[in-house]
Design a protein around this motif. Structure first.
Motif, PDB file in Angstrom:
ATOM      1  N   VAL A  54     -31.694 -17.305   6.220  1.00 43.64           N
ATOM      2  CA  VAL A  54     -31.498 -16.296   5.421  1.00 43.64           C
ATOM      3  C   VAL A  54     -31.319 -16.782   4.020  1.00 43.64           C
ATOM      4  O   VAL A  54     -30.500 -17.820   3.614  1.00 43.64           O
ATOM      5  CB  VAL A  54     -29.738 -15.923   6.009  1.00 43.64           C
ATOM      6  N   GLU A  55     -31.716 -16.149   3.178  1.00 49.13           N
ATOM      7  CA  GLU A  55     -31.855 -16.344   1.680  1.00 49.13           C
ATOM      8  C   GLU A  55     -30.450 -15.779   0.853  1.00 49.13           C
ATOM      9  O   GLU A  55     -29.913 -16.402  -0.044  1.00 49.13           O
ATOM     10  CB  GLU A  55     -33.286 -16.144   0.955  1.00 49.13           C
ATOM     11  N   ALA A  56     -30.320 -14.467   1.399  1.00 44.85           N
ATOM     12  CA  ALA A  56     -29.320 -13.701   0.664  1.00 44.85           C
ATOM     13  C   ALA A  56     -28.881 -12.651   1.707  1.00 44.85           C
ATOM     14  O   ALA A  56     -29.830 -12.155   2.326  1.00 44.85           O
ATOM     15  CB  ALA A  56     -29.612 -13.303  -0.674  1.00 44.85           C
ATOM     16  N   GLY A  57     -27.669 -12.433   1.485  1.00 45.22           N
ATOM     17  CA  GLY A  57     -26.882 -11.592   2.503  1.00 45.22           C
ATOM     18  C   GLY A  57     -26.345 -12.054   3.885  1.00 45.22           C
ATOM     19  O   GLY A  57     -26.162 -13.092   3.807  1.00 45.22           O
ATOM     20  N   ARG A  58     -26.583 -11.268   4.864  1.00 47.70           N
ATOM     21  CA  ARG A  58     -26.041 -11.620   6.044  1.00 47.70           C
ATOM     22  C   ARG A  58     -26.702 -10.788   7.224  1.00 47.70           C
ATOM     23  O   ARG A  58     -26.963  -9.704   7.098  1.00 47.70           O
ATOM     24  CB  ARG A  58     -24.685 -11.102   6.089  1.00 47.70           C
ATOM     25  N   VAL A  59     -26.686 -11.656   8.558  1.00 48.31           N
ATOM     26  CA  VAL A  59     -27.509 -11.068   9.710  1.00 48.31           C
ATOM     27  C   VAL A  59     -26.480 -11.241  10.672  1.00 48.31           C
ATOM     28  O   VAL A  59     -26.014 -12.483  10.962  1.00 48.31           O
ATOM     29  CB  VAL A  59     -28.882 -12.079  10.062  1.00 48.31           C
ATOM     30  N   LEU A 158     -11.132 -15.802  13.614  1.00 51.01           N
ATOM     31  CA  LEU A 158     -10.989 -15.495  12.091  1.00 51.01           C
ATOM     32  C   LEU A 158     -11.723 -16.955  11.271  1.00 51.01           C
ATOM     33  O   LEU A 158     -12.262 -16.653  10.206  1.00 51.01           O
ATOM     34  CB  LEU A 158      -9.820 -15.123  11.629  1.00 51.01           C
ATOM     35  N   LEU A 159     -11.036 -18.245  11.676  1.00 52.94           N
ATOM     36  CA  LEU A 159     -11.410 -19.187  11.180  1.00 52.94           C
ATOM     37  C   LEU A 159     -13.005 -19.331  11.096  1.00 52.94           C
ATOM     38  O   LEU A 159     -13.743 -19.974  10.089  1.00 52.94           O
ATOM     39  CB  LEU A 159     -10.802 -20.540  11.341  1.00 52.94           C
ATOM     40  N   ARG A 160     -13.690 -18.997  12.162  1.00 54.33           N
ATOM     41  CA  ARG A 160     -15.129 -19.299  12.281  1.00 54.33           C
ATOM     42  C   ARG A 160     -15.653 -18.511  11.184  1.00 54.33           C
ATOM     43  O   ARG A 160     -16.761 -18.652  10.679  1.00 54.33           O
ATOM     44  CB  ARG A 160     -15.534 -19.099  13.438  1.00 54.33           C
ATOM     45  N   LEU A 161     -15.405 -17.181  11.372  1.00 54.40           N
ATOM     46  CA  LEU A 161     -15.935 -15.834  10.383  1.00 54.40           C
ATOM     47  C   LEU A 161     -15.869 -16.369   8.950  1.00 54.40           C
ATOM     48  O   LEU A 161     -16.537 -16.175   8.187  1.00 54.40           O
ATOM     49  CB  LEU A 161     -15.379 -14.629  10.711  1.00 54.40           C
ATOM     50  N   GLY A 162     -14.527 -17.007   8.812  1.00 53.36           N
ATOM     51  CA  GLY A 162     -14.449 -17.509   7.472  1.00 53.36           C
ATOM     52  C   GLY A 162     -15.238 -18.390   6.961  1.00 53.36           C
ATOM     53  O   GLY A 162     -15.855 -18.417   5.668  1.00 53.36           O
ATOM     54  N   ASP A 163     -15.817 -19.499   7.645  1.00 57.75           N
ATOM     55  CA  ASP A 163     -16.421 -20.492   7.339  1.00 57.75           C
ATOM     56  C   ASP A 163     -18.039 -20.022   7.298  1.00 57.75           C
ATOM     57  O   ASP A 163     -18.848 -20.352   6.673  1.00 57.75           O
ATOM     58  CB  ASP A 163     -16.476 -21.593   8.831  1.00 57.75           C
ATOM     59  N   GLN A 164     -18.118 -18.969   8.275  1.00 59.56           N
ATOM     60  CA  GLN A 164     -19.668 -18.449   8.150  1.00 59.56           C
ATOM     61  C   GLN A 164     -20.006 -17.497   6.968  1.00 59.56           C
ATOM     62  O   GLN A 164     -21.224 -17.447   6.389  1.00 59.56           O
ATOM     63  CB  GLN A 164     -19.916 -17.627   9.535  1.00 59.56           C
ATOM     64  N   VAL A 165     -19.135 -16.368   6.889  1.00 61.90           N
ATOM     65  CA  VAL A 165     -19.610 -15.383   6.002  1.00 61.90           C
ATOM     66  C   VAL A 165     -18.185 -15.163   5.082  1.00 61.90           C
ATOM     67  O   VAL A 165     -18.496 -14.101   4.227  1.00 61.90           O
ATOM     68  CB  VAL A 165     -19.869 -14.137   6.539  1.00 61.90           C
ATOM     69  N   GLY A 166     -17.241 -16.039   4.979  1.00 62.38           N
ATOM     70  CA  GLY A 166     -16.090 -15.655   4.044  1.00 62.38           C
ATOM     71  C   GLY A 166     -16.616 -16.074   2.535  1.00 62.38           C
ATOM     72  O   GLY A 166     -17.416 -17.014   2.351  1.00 62.38           O
ATOM     73  N   ARG A 167     -15.568 -15.841   1.587  1.00 65.87           N
ATOM     74  CA  ARG A 167     -15.712 -15.868   0.427  1.00 65.87           C
ATOM     75  C   ARG A 167     -14.252 -16.555  -0.100  1.00 65.87           C
ATOM     76  O   ARG A 167     -13.403 -15.943  -0.032  1.00 65.87           O
ATOM     77  CB  ARG A 167     -16.231 -14.589  -0.492  1.00 65.87           C
ATOM     78  N   ARG A 168     -14.332 -17.518  -0.714  1.00 69.00           N
ATOM     79  CA  ARG A 168     -13.092 -18.072  -1.215  1.00 69.00           C
ATOM     80  C   ARG A 168     -12.836 -17.409  -2.535  1.00 69.00           C
ATOM     81  O   ARG A 168     -13.552 -17.087  -3.313  1.00 69.00           O
ATOM     82  CB  ARG A 168     -13.282 -19.552  -1.648  1.00 69.00           C
ATOM     83  N   GLU A 169     -11.637 -16.726  -2.676  1.00 70.68           N
ATOM     84  CA  GLU A 169     -11.016 -16.140  -3.988  1.00 70.68           C
ATOM     85  C   GLU A 169     -10.219 -17.206  -4.986  1.00 70.68           C
ATOM     86  O   GLU A 169      -9.799 -18.078  -4.419  1.00 70.68           O
ATOM     87  CB  GLU A 169     -10.086 -15.004  -3.422  1.00 70.68           C
ATOM     88  N   ALA A 170      -9.981 -16.459  -6.114  1.00 73.12           N
ATOM     89  CA  ALA A 170      -9.462 -17.330  -6.992  1.00 73.12           C
ATOM     90  C   ALA A 170      -8.085 -17.966  -6.768  1.00 73.12           C
ATOM     91  O   ALA A 170      -7.768 -18.760  -7.216  1.00 73.12           O
ATOM     92  CB  ALA A 170      -9.261 -16.745  -8.575  1.00 73.12           C
ATOM     93  N   ASP A 171      -7.326 -17.294  -6.005  1.00 72.92           N
ATOM     94  CA  ASP A 171      -5.873 -17.687  -5.657  1.00 72.92           C
ATOM     95  C   ASP A 171      -5.911 -18.426  -4.368  1.00 72.92           C
ATOM     96  O   ASP A 171      -4.937 -18.855  -3.694  1.00 72.92           O
ATOM     97  CB  ASP A 171      -5.024 -16.560  -5.137  1.00 72.92           C
ATOM     98  N   GLY A 172      -7.235 -18.939  -3.989  1.00 69.74           N
ATOM     99  CA  GLY A 172      -7.278 -19.804  -2.698  1.00 69.74           C
ATOM    100  C   GLY A 172      -7.308 -18.929  -1.245  1.00 69.74           C
ATOM    101  O   GLY A 172      -7.619 -19.783  -0.462  1.00 69.74           O
TER     102      GLY A 172
END
Length: 230
Positions: A54-59, A158-172
């Motif tokens: 995967v170069e960009a996006g999500r599968v 949820l933790l796994r999905l966060g690691d796989q496809v999550g995005r860190r926000e400015a507030d942490g």
């Protein structure tokens, strides 16, 4: 003179330990494909014609049960390699791969892979390291489904999905988007009602926020504690 090929940082894991110029030679025999949201790259049972990253996006990778039910195995983010089964002759894809948003993948056709791994042994080693991590995760999920209560499985999901496809926000916080509660419940092996009720409880406790196809993890430490430290 053609412009030099620039290798994206997305491929850092795949090209780890490469000599100068080696990654560019590997990239030179690849091709790219852009997928629309919902477009299927390949289906379970089809001849394994290529290896992809995967170069960009999500599968989304899924399998279908004998009864026709779709089972979600994993979401892939930029940098994730998949379909390594193409390294083996006369193999077929064990999963269906579908883009969940506009996605670009880079592929290496089966025909070039034998020479590629002979010329660049590190390529195969790095690829197998990435794929083996996916396998370990799949085995962990099987164990969790057999031995752990729903809340623990849901927290780990949820933790796994966060690691796989999550995005860190400015507030942490960690934001997971474009995944329905039905999909979360399928991955966690729980009923939609139980997942919805559990998420509502966690929202009241300030562990996360939920919205339409979105989950914002506010307190990862507490969620990891529910998941057994996972």
């Amino acid at each position: 003179m053609p412009e030099p090929l620039i290798v994206s940082p997305v491929f850092e894991r795949l090209f780890s330990g490469f000599a100068p110029g080696e990654a560019e030679r590997v990239m030179a025999v690849s091709s790219t494909r852009v997928l629309r949201r919902g477009e299927v790259l390949f289906r379970e049972g089809e001849p394994a014609s290529a290896l992809y990253v995967v170069e960009a996006g999500r599968v989304k990778l899924t399998q279908t049960t004998p009864g026709g039910q779709e089972v979600i195995l994993r979401y892939l983010a930029p940098g994730d390699a998949f379909a390594a089964v193409a390294l083996f002759e006369r193999s077929t894809f064990p999963v269906t791969a579908q883009a969940t948003e506009r996605t670009r993948v880079r592929g290496w056709a089966r025909e070039v892979l034998p020479q590629l791994v002979r010329d660049h042994p590190r390529f195969e080693a790095n690829l197998l390291r990435i794929v083996s991590s996916h396998t370990r995760e799949a085995l962990s999920r099987v164990r969790e489904l057999a031995t752990e209560p729903v809340a623990q499985r849901l927290a780990r999901t949820l933790l796994r999905l966060g690691d796989q496809v999550g995005r860190r926000e400015a507030d942490g916080s960690l934001l997971i988007e474009r995944i329905t509660q039905q999909e979360v419940s399928e991955i966690a092996g729980a009923s939609l009602f139980t997942v919805s009720r559990t998420l509502a409880d966690w929202e009241e406790e300030g562990i996360l926020e939920t919205g339409r196809q979105r989950y914002r993890i506010l307190d990862r430490e507490r969620l990891a504690g529910i998941g057994g430290g996972g």
